[in-house]
Motif scaffolding. Sequence first.
Motif, PDB file in Angstrom:
ATOM      1  N   LEU A  32       0.807  -1.308  -0.007  1.00 22.06           N
ATOM      2  CA  LEU A  32      -0.169  -0.013  -0.050  1.00 22.06           C
ATOM      3  C   LEU A  32       1.013   1.401   0.122  1.00 22.06           C
ATOM      4  N   GLU A  33       0.572   2.248  -0.833  1.00 20.95           N
ATOM      5  CA  GLU A  33       1.290   3.560  -0.917  1.00 20.95           C
ATOM      6  C   GLU A  33       0.309   4.513  -0.882  1.00 20.95           C
ATOM      7  N   ILE A  34       0.474   5.338   0.226  1.00 27.50           N
ATOM      8  CA  ILE A  34      -0.304   6.551   0.301  1.00 27.50           C
ATOM      9  C   ILE A  34       0.353   7.761   0.484  1.00 27.50           C
ATOM     10  N   LYS A  35      -0.423   9.062  -0.106  1.00 28.80           N
ATOM     11  CA  LYS A  35       0.308  10.163   0.130  1.00 28.80           C
ATOM     12  C   LYS A  35       0.161  10.892   1.459  1.00 28.80           C
ATOM     13  N   ALA A  36       0.735  11.826   1.929  1.00 26.20           N
ATOM     14  CA  ALA A  36       0.498  12.227   3.411  1.00 26.20           C
ATOM     15  C   ALA A  36       1.538  13.517   3.452  1.00 26.20           C
ATOM     16  N   GLU A  37       0.924  14.604   4.001  1.00 26.90           N
ATOM     17  CA  GLU A  37       1.505  15.781   4.282  1.00 26.90           C
ATOM     18  C   GLU A  37       2.158  15.946   5.441  1.00 26.90           C
ATOM     19  N   LEU A  38       3.426  15.787   5.504  1.00 29.14           N
ATOM     20  CA  LEU A  38       4.158  15.591   6.826  1.00 29.14           C
ATOM     21  C   LEU A  38       4.394  16.934   7.207  1.00 29.14           C
ATOM     22  N   GLY A  39       5.141  16.961   8.654  1.00 32.00           N
ATOM     23  CA  GLY A  39       5.372  18.489   9.145  1.00 32.00           C
ATOM     24  C   GLY A  39       4.517  18.259  10.516  1.00 32.00           C
ATOM     25  N   THR A  40       3.625  17.648  10.644  1.00 29.08           N
ATOM     26  CA  THR A  40       2.750  17.643  12.020  1.00 29.08           C
ATOM     27  C   THR A  40       2.821  16.234  12.237  1.00 29.08           C
ATOM     28  N   ALA A  41       2.226  16.032  13.464  1.00 31.08           N
ATOM     29  CA  ALA A  41       1.728  14.410  13.980  1.00 31.08           C
ATOM     30  C   ALA A  41       0.801  14.242  12.885  1.00 31.08           C
ATOM     31  N   GLN A  42       0.828  12.664  12.657  1.00 35.70           N
ATOM     32  CA  GLN A  42      -0.071  12.191  11.560  1.00 35.70           C
ATOM     33  C   GLN A  42      -0.330  10.691  12.178  1.00 35.70           C
ATOM     34  N   GLN A  43      -1.801  10.501  12.071  1.00 29.42           N
ATOM     35  CA  GLN A  43      -2.274   9.355  12.421  1.00 29.42           C
ATOM     36  C   GLN A  43      -3.215   8.553  11.537  1.00 29.42           C
ATOM     37  N   PHE A  44      -2.697   7.437  11.253  1.00 30.35           N
ATOM     38  CA  PHE A  44      -3.220   6.589  10.239  1.00 30.35           C
ATOM     39  C   PHE A  44      -4.016   5.331  10.270  1.00 30.35           C
ATOM     40  N   ASN A  45      -5.165   4.974  10.028  1.00 30.30           N
ATOM     41  CA  ASN A  45      -5.569   3.667  10.048  1.00 30.30           C
ATOM     42  C   ASN A  45      -5.500   2.909   8.536  1.00 30.30           C
ATOM     43  N   LEU A  46      -4.700   2.014   8.457  1.00 31.80           N
ATOM     44  CA  LEU A  46      -4.295   1.422   7.371  1.00 31.80           C
ATOM     45  C   LEU A  46      -4.979  -0.168   7.188  1.00 31.80           C
ATOM     46  N   VAL A  47      -5.246  -0.321   5.863  1.00 34.53           N
ATOM     47  CA  VAL A  47      -5.897  -1.517   5.592  1.00 34.53           C
ATOM     48  C   VAL A  47      -5.284  -2.122   4.649  1.00 34.53           C
ATOM     49  N   LEU A  48      -4.727  -3.486   4.784  1.00 32.63           N
ATOM     50  CA  LEU A  48      -3.997  -4.104   3.637  1.00 32.63           C
ATOM     51  C   LEU A  48      -4.890  -5.385   3.108  1.00 32.63           C
ATOM     52  N   LYS A  49      -4.896  -5.311   1.787  1.00 32.99           N
ATOM     53  CA  LYS A  49      -5.645  -6.479   1.306  1.00 32.99           C
ATOM     54  C   LYS A  49      -4.487  -7.718   0.751  1.00 32.99           C
ATOM     55  N   GLU A  50      -5.288  -8.926   1.097  1.00 29.10           N
ATOM     56  CA  GLU A  50      -4.735 -10.037   0.921  1.00 29.10           C
ATOM     57  C   GLU A  50      -4.104 -10.186  -0.462  1.00 29.10           C
ATOM     58  N   THR A  51      -2.779 -10.845  -0.985  1.00 26.67           N
ATOM     59  CA  THR A  51      -2.609 -10.772  -2.262  1.00 26.67           C
ATOM     60  C   THR A  51      -2.834 -12.291  -2.700  1.00 26.67           C
ATOM     61  N   VAL A  52      -3.573 -12.284  -3.946  1.00 29.04           N
ATOM     62  CA  VAL A  52      -4.010 -13.456  -4.442  1.00 29.04           C
ATOM     63  C   VAL A  52      -3.248 -13.829  -5.682  1.00 29.04           C
TER      64      VAL A  52
END
Length: 718
Positions: free
Chosen positions: A80-100
């Motif tokens: 999974l690759e996501i864009k984020a604006e860094l410089g302040t504290a960041q909180q992420f809820n990440l979901v991975l999908k199973e490889t088929v």
Amino acid sequence: MLKLFSTLIIFISIPLLLQAQSVISGRVTDAKKRPLAGVNISIKGSYDGATSAKDGTFSFSSTANGERIITVSLSGYQTLEIKAELGTAQQFNLVLKETVNELKMVTISAGSFEASDEKKNTVLKPLDIVTTAGANADIVSALKTLPGAQQVGEKEGLFVRGGTGYETQTFIDGMMVRNAFFSGMPDFAARGRFSPFLFKGTTFSSGGYSAQYGQGLSSALVLESTDLPERSSYSLGIGSVGPSVGVDILTKDKKKAYGFEADYFNLSPYYKIMKQKQEPTIAPQGTNGSANYRLKTSKTGMLKVFVTGSYQRFGFEGESLEYPGFKEAFELESYNIYTNINYKENLGKGWRMNLGTSYSTNRDRIFMDTINKVPAPTRIKARQDLSQVRLMLTKGLGRFSVLRIGSEYQYGDERSRFNTFDANYVDSYAAGFAEADVYFTPRFVGRFGTRYEYTSVISRSNIAPRASLAYKLDDKSQVAFAYGEFYQKPEQQYLRFTHDLGFMRATHYIASYQRLAQFHTLRAEVFYKKYHDLLKTTPDYNNNGTGYAKGVELFWRDRKSIKNADYWISYSFLDTKRDYLNYPYEVQPDFAAKHTATLVYKHYIPSTQLNLGATYSFATGRPYYNPNRPESEFLKDRTRNLNTLSVNVNYLTSIGKAFTVFVFTMTNVLGNDQEYGFRYSSDKLRRNMVGPMAPRFFYLGMFMSFGIDRRQEQIDRQ
């Protein structure tokens, strides 16, 4: 001075102090919201990152700022690759999908045994299905160890689930083969014409097969020719029936390959040792050859040219059943050529093309006579020519689903002369098909297709719908269901005399369970097949025949429980009846046994480099026609049960730079009587048992290979 130095340190540190420390934290779960541990979370292009804890949480700090890419990866899951604006504290809820992958995806399996070099979830690989004692290099004989196939020894072909040998068709690179077996003599089965090592993939479908294929009422044997070899190789062989030689050259750029194989056989010396049921007047002799050319036309394209040819002759004399004290003579001379050209290429935008053409010709000259007895000898000349072209286009739909559309055209020329009587015809056959594999989820797939066919010889057409569903219960198990309509023209021997006939038809229903593990395979399948419009020859030629076949089949393979051993067991229960040809009513046909079982065992002894193998086959007695019984007892008699045990022993060694193997194999080592049926004289007073030419057959040989270790392959050819 000290004040100046402190000011300088502060000045230099200002840029560092100005860099904001971002804290990236959060939690990683799968699609079902279950926490994932061990997930790597990092900022792309930097060394900043962390690994998730048991509860899926993670936290790390970074000096990176601005828009950056955060990468989240874990083996077995899509990155999974996501864009984020860094410089302040960041909180992420990440979901991975199973490889088929192939192991996790469900595949269509009802009625089909896959044997492929490429697919990891196949039941048997090519080496597996031909490394069987008693197979004698015949791929069809090897496939008889699988459930669904009958142990029929007096007629060529695969007899599957209550179907005749004619009802199983062979396809090479998608194109039907007119003469898949060598020509033989009455009541003795001829072997298959092609070596199993000409093919990288083999699919034996005992029913419910794809709409890509037609004209097989019961089953299909689908063969895919080999691509480029890994390296050049050469082989030499000498055996108890004759010598052989083979060359396979891979060019330096590894984009082209060409080669040939040839062998000569003559059973005269063998027949002097092993007496035959009938006296040979011309011992079986002849030659086989094949040549191939393969060209990698692009990164995705491949051109393959494949040619085989054979010549054989033999003759026998035996006691006449019809005229006691006289002898019957039979002689055959046969030529065969088969060519196949196949071209595959990507067309772009997800489309792929598979274009093929083939031509085959087979010529037989047969002489039959009751020596010194009227009437005059019978002389038969038979020639079959088949030309065809086939185009299939494939289009990927989404990640896994695929659409296939295609068409094919065949031109057949059948010529036969019985003394002065000619029985010839030509046939133009055209077909089109469309089929889609639709993955509703990676664990649930449906295949839906239909096939249209037209044949000029009977001026009839048909539309054959087919459907399959498969659902994966877990990573190793799946269930599948299949339904389909299958049509076939009547056999050529009847079309020679009348064209006022229609297609024969069969409806298939199949349900199966399959469990594939690394060292174990379990399959169970139930089926029901309804026959419609079978050919009848009484009171005249018509399509009023009917029938059914139903049964249960089991297959178990174990490659772990016994050290250095591999074995499989197959069992088939078959309940079938049919009213066809001259049958007075529906009855169990003479080629069908109610119970069939096979045990194949292979054992390797590393200390002595020995491969030992054994195959035991069993079948309950089959019906045979006794003309002394009334019509109400038609086909009520049974042959004795079939029991055969075949063995092979192979010794692997090296002579100089040549990989060498010594081979010994023998069929029916216990010499059990094998009754296939009985023939009666016209006055019903005498009969002959139908069985093999000799109780046993053995082969002894030595093979040398250079370049590639082909010892196992040579073992498998015997």
